[in-house]
Scaffold this motif. Sequence first.
Motif, PDB file in Angstrom:
ATOM      1  N   UNK A   1      11.877 -16.002 -23.790  1.00 19.41           N
ATOM      2  CA  UNK A   1      10.671 -16.707 -24.211  1.00 19.41           C
ATOM      3  C   UNK A   1       9.497 -15.731 -24.337  1.00 19.41           C
ATOM      4  N   UNK A   2       8.510 -16.161 -25.091  1.00 19.95           N
ATOM      5  CA  UNK A   2       7.386 -15.310 -25.438  1.00 19.95           C
ATOM      6  C   UNK A   2       6.123 -15.804 -24.729  1.00 19.95           C
ATOM      7  N   UNK A   3       5.303 -14.869 -24.277  1.00 17.45           N
ATOM      8  CA  UNK A   3       3.996 -15.248 -23.763  1.00 17.45           C
ATOM      9  C   UNK A   3       2.942 -14.992 -24.834  1.00 17.45           C
ATOM     10  N   UNK A   4       2.035 -15.939 -24.986  1.00 14.88           N
ATOM     11  CA  UNK A   4       0.921 -15.772 -25.911  1.00 14.88           C
ATOM     12  C   UNK A   4      -0.324 -15.247 -25.208  1.00 14.88           C
ATOM     13  N   UNK A   5      -0.458 -15.572 -23.914  1.00 13.29           N
ATOM     14  CA  UNK A   5      -1.601 -15.128 -23.110  1.00 13.29           C
ATOM     15  C   UNK A   5      -1.071 -14.390 -21.891  1.00 13.29           C
TER      16      UNK A   5
ATOM     17  N   UNK B   1      13.187 -12.933 -18.264  1.00 10.04           N
ATOM     18  CA  UNK B   1      12.210 -12.015 -18.862  1.00 10.04           C
ATOM     19  C   UNK B   1      11.286 -12.752 -19.827  1.00 10.04           C
ATOM     20  N   UNK B   2      10.203 -12.094 -20.200  1.00 12.96           N
ATOM     21  CA  UNK B   2       9.284 -12.569 -21.221  1.00 12.96           C
ATOM     22  C   UNK B   2       9.066 -11.446 -22.228  1.00 12.96           C
ATOM     23  N   UNK B   3       8.635 -11.795 -23.447  1.00 13.71           N
ATOM     24  CA  UNK B   3       8.388 -10.751 -24.441  1.00 13.71           C
ATOM     25  C   UNK B   3       6.994 -10.906 -25.044  1.00 13.71           C
ATOM     26  N   UNK B   4       6.513  -9.784 -25.592  1.00 14.24           N
ATOM     27  CA  UNK B   4       5.160  -9.736 -26.150  1.00 14.24           C
ATOM     28  C   UNK B   4       5.151  -8.640 -27.206  1.00 14.24           C
ATOM     29  N   UNK B   5       4.673  -8.957 -28.414  1.00 13.35           N
ATOM     30  CA  UNK B   5       4.771  -7.998 -29.512  1.00 13.35           C
ATOM     31  C   UNK B   5       3.390  -7.605 -30.038  1.00 13.35           C
TER      32      UNK B   5
END
Length: 382
Positions: free
Chosen positions: A77-81, A245-249
């Motif tokens: 999953x992705x974090x936006x903040x 885990x988390x992802x951030x691009x």
Amino acid sequence: MREKNTPPLVTDEEVSHLLDIPSPRLEDAYRKGIIKKYQKHDLDAIQFRKGLGKMEAGTMVIKGESMEVIRGFPKIRRTLMLHPALEKHFPREVAVEEKMNGYNVRIAQVNGRIVAFTRGGYICPYTSRKATQILDLDEFFQNYPEMVICGEMVGTLNPYVSHYYPEVGKLGFRIFDLREKLTNKPLPVLDKRELLADYHLEPVRLLGIFPVKEAPENIMEITNELGKNDREGVVMKDPQMELEPLKYTSSQAQAAELEYALSFPFDLAQAFLFSRIIREGFQAHEAGETGEKLRERALRMGESALYPMLQTISKVEQGELAAEDLLIEVDNLEEAEEFIRHLRDLKVMATLVEVKDGKAVIRRIHQSTNDRINNYLDGGLY
């Protein structure tokens, strides 16, 4: 009532026991298309097209001397903040690894043979062949036959996502996880890196392990630097790998994805557009961007959306196809044709342009974009 053509693996009690899914539920999933029969590359297997119970999409169950289960790679999953998400998700520390721009591959030893699985659970003949050429895997799998190597195939001769990395060049493989076949349990971050070093296998870059309070600022700085160098982003992990885990691009990576998607707007844009714009909005908000910095981001976004679409419209108007050429290394014509068959299994329309000097040019045709642009250019209504 059991269908006559139901694969034996679906009804096998050993499979039901291994997966912890009752046989009637497996049979129902097969009827609904969640599970498919997979009999290619000399394997008798079933493939999970979607998740079921604890089994992730892309899971493969393979019959051989013993029953093998290769679990699908879990969705990250992705974090936006960054600030609120990291403090909420990680209790103590955050390990930050580079997220590379390629395609997700699981490599495992199955029936004494080393094979590479794509994210969806398909065996890619090209990737299987290249992985064993790039990596020396025999000793590793001799000692760890129940382990799955999860990594990213990257480079300019990558037929799915071509991206230049100076340290990779044409084609390379970087490992981000080592997981157990049946349980999908990953090794802790530092244990993984130590084991890979023992076998001279290269992991993705570890960019730091930070206390959770310090992690957001560090990760924002790291991601900005990665973006400036045309690199994708990061994956944030619990060092013990007990949490998801988390992802951030980076903004630049998101713009590049938009540029690609809008080159073929009627095939790819809907799946790409909304999520990338949302990411940019939250990233700009958290960074507190204003003035010229915000204008720079907005300009990058707009150019990434508009210019590639205009180029494709012009090409189609001039009689060219909405298509992209993929370049792969092959030893002979049969290898190129085998990869074409693999793409068609994935429902990708592709043709072989030429094989010359050990390289094959494969044209991937984006038919919906081609047809609809022609229609609108001829006065069709949207």
